[in-house]
Design a protein around this motif. Structure first.
Motif, PDB file in Angstrom:
ATOM      1  N   LEU A  37       0.831  -1.203   0.000  1.00  0.00           N
ATOM      2  CA  LEU A  37       0.000   0.000   0.000  1.00  0.00           C
ATOM      3  C   LEU A  37       0.867   1.255   0.000  1.00  0.00           C
ATOM      4  O   LEU A  37       0.586   2.208  -0.738  1.00  0.00           O
ATOM      5  CB  LEU A  37      -0.927   0.004   1.216  1.00  0.00           C
ATOM      6  N   ALA A  38       1.917   1.268   0.797  1.00  0.00           N
ATOM      7  CA  ALA A  38       2.809   2.431   0.850  1.00  0.00           C
ATOM      8  C   ALA A  38       3.468   2.667  -0.505  1.00  0.00           C
ATOM      9  O   ALA A  38       3.544   3.808  -0.983  1.00  0.00           O
ATOM     10  CB  ALA A  38       3.863   2.242   1.934  1.00  0.00           C
ATOM     11  N   VAL A  39       3.920   1.602  -1.138  1.00  0.00           N
ATOM     12  CA  VAL A  39       4.534   1.731  -2.462  1.00  0.00           C
ATOM     13  C   VAL A  39       3.506   2.261  -3.455  1.00  0.00           C
ATOM     14  O   VAL A  39       3.798   3.140  -4.273  1.00  0.00           O
ATOM     15  CB  VAL A  39       5.120   0.379  -2.934  1.00  0.00           C
ATOM     16  N   GLY A  40       2.270   1.754  -3.366  1.00  0.00           N
ATOM     17  CA  GLY A  40       1.210   2.216  -4.258  1.00  0.00           C
ATOM     18  C   GLY A  40       0.907   3.695  -4.088  1.00  0.00           C
ATOM     19  O   GLY A  40       0.676   4.406  -5.067  1.00  0.00           O
ATOM     20  N   VAL A  41       0.913   4.159  -2.849  1.00  0.00           N
ATOM     21  CA  VAL A  41       0.641   5.578  -2.586  1.00  0.00           C
ATOM     22  C   VAL A  41       1.743   6.452  -3.169  1.00  0.00           C
ATOM     23  O   VAL A  41       1.467   7.478  -3.810  1.00  0.00           O
ATOM     24  CB  VAL A  41       0.476   5.830  -1.071  1.00  0.00           C
ATOM     25  N   VAL A  42       3.000   6.046  -2.993  1.00  0.00           N
ATOM     26  CA  VAL A  42       4.113   6.838  -3.519  1.00  0.00           C
ATOM     27  C   VAL A  42       4.069   6.868  -5.042  1.00  0.00           C
ATOM     28  O   VAL A  42       4.208   7.932  -5.668  1.00  0.00           O
ATOM     29  CB  VAL A  42       5.462   6.270  -3.018  1.00  0.00           C
ATOM     30  N   ILE A  43       3.849   5.708  -5.656  1.00  0.00           N
ATOM     31  CA  ILE A  43       3.779   5.661  -7.117  1.00  0.00           C
ATOM     32  C   ILE A  43       2.564   6.447  -7.606  1.00  0.00           C
ATOM     33  O   ILE A  43       2.629   7.152  -8.614  1.00  0.00           O
ATOM     34  CB  ILE A  43       3.750   4.203  -7.608  1.00  0.00           C
ATOM     35  N   GLY A  44       1.444   6.349  -6.881  1.00  0.00           N
ATOM     36  CA  GLY A  44       0.247   7.097  -7.258  1.00  0.00           C
ATOM     37  C   GLY A  44       0.471   8.595  -7.212  1.00  0.00           C
ATOM     38  O   GLY A  44      -0.008   9.330  -8.080  1.00  0.00           O
ATOM     39  N   ALA A  45       1.184   9.056  -6.203  1.00  0.00           N
ATOM     40  CA  ALA A  45       1.470  10.493  -6.107  1.00  0.00           C
ATOM     41  C   ALA A  45       2.341  10.945  -7.276  1.00  0.00           C
ATOM     42  O   ALA A  45       2.094  12.002  -7.879  1.00  0.00           O
ATOM     43  CB  ALA A  45       2.148  10.809  -4.782  1.00  0.00           C
ATOM     44  N   ALA A  46       3.345  10.149  -7.609  1.00  0.00           N
ATOM     45  CA  ALA A  46       4.202  10.487  -8.743  1.00  0.00           C
ATOM     46  C   ALA A  46       3.399  10.454 -10.040  1.00  0.00           C
ATOM     47  O   ALA A  46       3.557  11.322 -10.907  1.00  0.00           O
ATOM     48  CB  ALA A  46       5.378   9.528  -8.826  1.00  0.00           C
ATOM     49  N   PHE A  47       2.525   9.477 -10.168  1.00  0.00           N
ATOM     50  CA  PHE A  47       1.683   9.364 -11.353  1.00  0.00           C
ATOM     51  C   PHE A  47       0.733  10.555 -11.451  1.00  0.00           C
ATOM     52  O   PHE A  47       0.471  11.053 -12.534  1.00  0.00           O
ATOM     53  CB  PHE A  47       0.903   8.045 -11.302  1.00  0.00           C
ATOM     54  N   GLY A  48       0.249  11.018 -10.313  1.00  0.00           N
ATOM     55  CA  GLY A  48      -0.616  12.198 -10.295  1.00  0.00           C
ATOM     56  C   GLY A  48       0.089  13.420 -10.856  1.00  0.00           C
ATOM     57  O   GLY A  48      -0.502  14.214 -11.581  1.00  0.00           O
ATOM     58  N   GLY A  49       1.363  13.576 -10.524  1.00  0.00           N
ATOM     59  CA  GLY A  49       2.140  14.689 -11.064  1.00  0.00           C
ATOM     60  C   GLY A  49       2.298  14.596 -12.573  1.00  0.00           C
ATOM     61  O   GLY A  49       2.217  15.604 -13.293  1.00  0.00           O
ATOM     62  N   ILE A  50       2.500  13.380 -13.065  1.00  0.00           N
ATOM     63  CA  ILE A  50       2.632  13.175 -14.507  1.00  0.00           C
ATOM     64  C   ILE A  50       1.321  13.523 -15.207  1.00  0.00           C
ATOM     65  O   ILE A  50       1.304  14.208 -16.229  1.00  0.00           O
ATOM     66  CB  ILE A  50       3.046  11.714 -14.807  1.00  0.00           C
ATOM     67  N   VAL A  51       0.212  13.067 -14.632  1.00  0.00           N
ATOM     68  CA  VAL A  51      -1.093  13.345 -15.247  1.00  0.00           C
ATOM     69  C   VAL A  51      -1.410  14.833 -15.192  1.00  0.00           C
ATOM     70  O   VAL A  51      -1.955  15.397 -16.135  1.00  0.00           O
ATOM     71  CB  VAL A  51      -2.197  12.496 -14.581  1.00  0.00           C
ATOM     72  N   THR A  52      -1.061  15.489 -14.092  1.00  0.00           N
ATOM     73  CA  THR A  52      -1.277  16.935 -13.992  1.00  0.00           C
ATOM     74  C   THR A  52      -0.535  17.653 -15.113  1.00  0.00           C
ATOM     75  O   THR A  52      -1.090  18.531 -15.774  1.00  0.00           O
ATOM     76  CB  THR A  52      -0.806  17.456 -12.621  1.00  0.00           C
ATOM     77  N   SER A  53       0.705  17.276 -15.335  1.00  0.00           N
ATOM     78  CA  SER A  53       1.479  17.884 -16.416  1.00  0.00           C
ATOM     79  C   SER A  53       0.879  17.539 -17.776  1.00  0.00           C
ATOM     80  O   SER A  53       0.821  18.395 -18.663  1.00  0.00           O
ATOM     81  CB  SER A  53       2.932  17.415 -16.353  1.00  0.00           C
ATOM     82  N   LEU A  54       0.438  16.301 -17.934  1.00  0.00           N
ATOM     83  CA  LEU A  54      -0.186  15.897 -19.200  1.00  0.00           C
ATOM     84  C   LEU A  54      -1.406  16.761 -19.504  1.00  0.00           C
ATOM     85  O   LEU A  54      -1.558  17.268 -20.616  1.00  0.00           O
ATOM     86  CB  LEU A  54      -0.583  14.414 -19.136  1.00  0.00           C
ATOM     87  N   VAL A  55      -2.264  16.935 -18.513  1.00  0.00           N
ATOM     88  CA  VAL A  55      -3.477  17.734 -18.729  1.00  0.00           C
ATOM     89  C   VAL A  55      -3.117  19.196 -18.966  1.00  0.00           C
ATOM     90  O   VAL A  55      -3.594  19.819 -19.921  1.00  0.00           O
ATOM     91  CB  VAL A  55      -4.441  17.592 -17.535  1.00  0.00           C
TER      92      VAL A  55
END
Length: 140
Positions: free
Chosen positions: A19-37
């Protein structure tokens, strides 16, 4: 000390670490999606809509007054539109990842189940079988 030991056992379980790994990867993925949008999707949409930048769209409730040092009060609906688009992209991306993982799991052969043995008859069933057999002998 028991509390520390219990916490350590809890924190070292596989599910918590995953779960901790998922949260960290999710946060990083959120930054990528924010930049994409923000940097890739919204500029063409703004171009199609005549140069409209959604992030700047707002409804002003009260204008700023620099003389009295009053800040502008506004509803920034453009930022909300960007956030909704980001959410949809993240949700779709997660859907695609889960779908891919599930398809990989399906391709793995499932282990064959062991044959299920017939359960032993109960005492009542044995007694009824004996009565049936005796009745069948008596009718001959």
């Amino acid at each position: 000390m028991a509390f520390v030991k219990e916490f350590k056992e809890f924190a070292m379980r596989g599910n918590v670490v995953d779960l901790a790994v998922g949260v960290v990867i999710g946060a990083a993925f959120g930054g990528i999606v924010t930049s994409l949008v923000k940097d890739i999707i919204m500029p063409p949409i703004g171009y199609i809509t005549g140069g409209v930048d959604f992030s700047d769209k707002k409804i002003i409730l009260k204008d700023a007054d620099p003389v009295h040092k009053v800040l502008e009060n506004a509803i920034h609906y453009g930022s909300f539109i960007n956030a909704v688009i980001q959410f949809l992209i993240i949700a779709f991306s997660i859907f695609m990842v889960v779908k891919a993982i599930n398809s990989l799991k399906k391709s793995e052969p499932e282990p064959e189940a062991a044959p299920v043995a017939e359960p032993e008859p109960t005492k009542e069933e044995l007694l009824l079988t004996q009565i049936r057999d005796l009745l069948a002998k008596g009718q001959k």
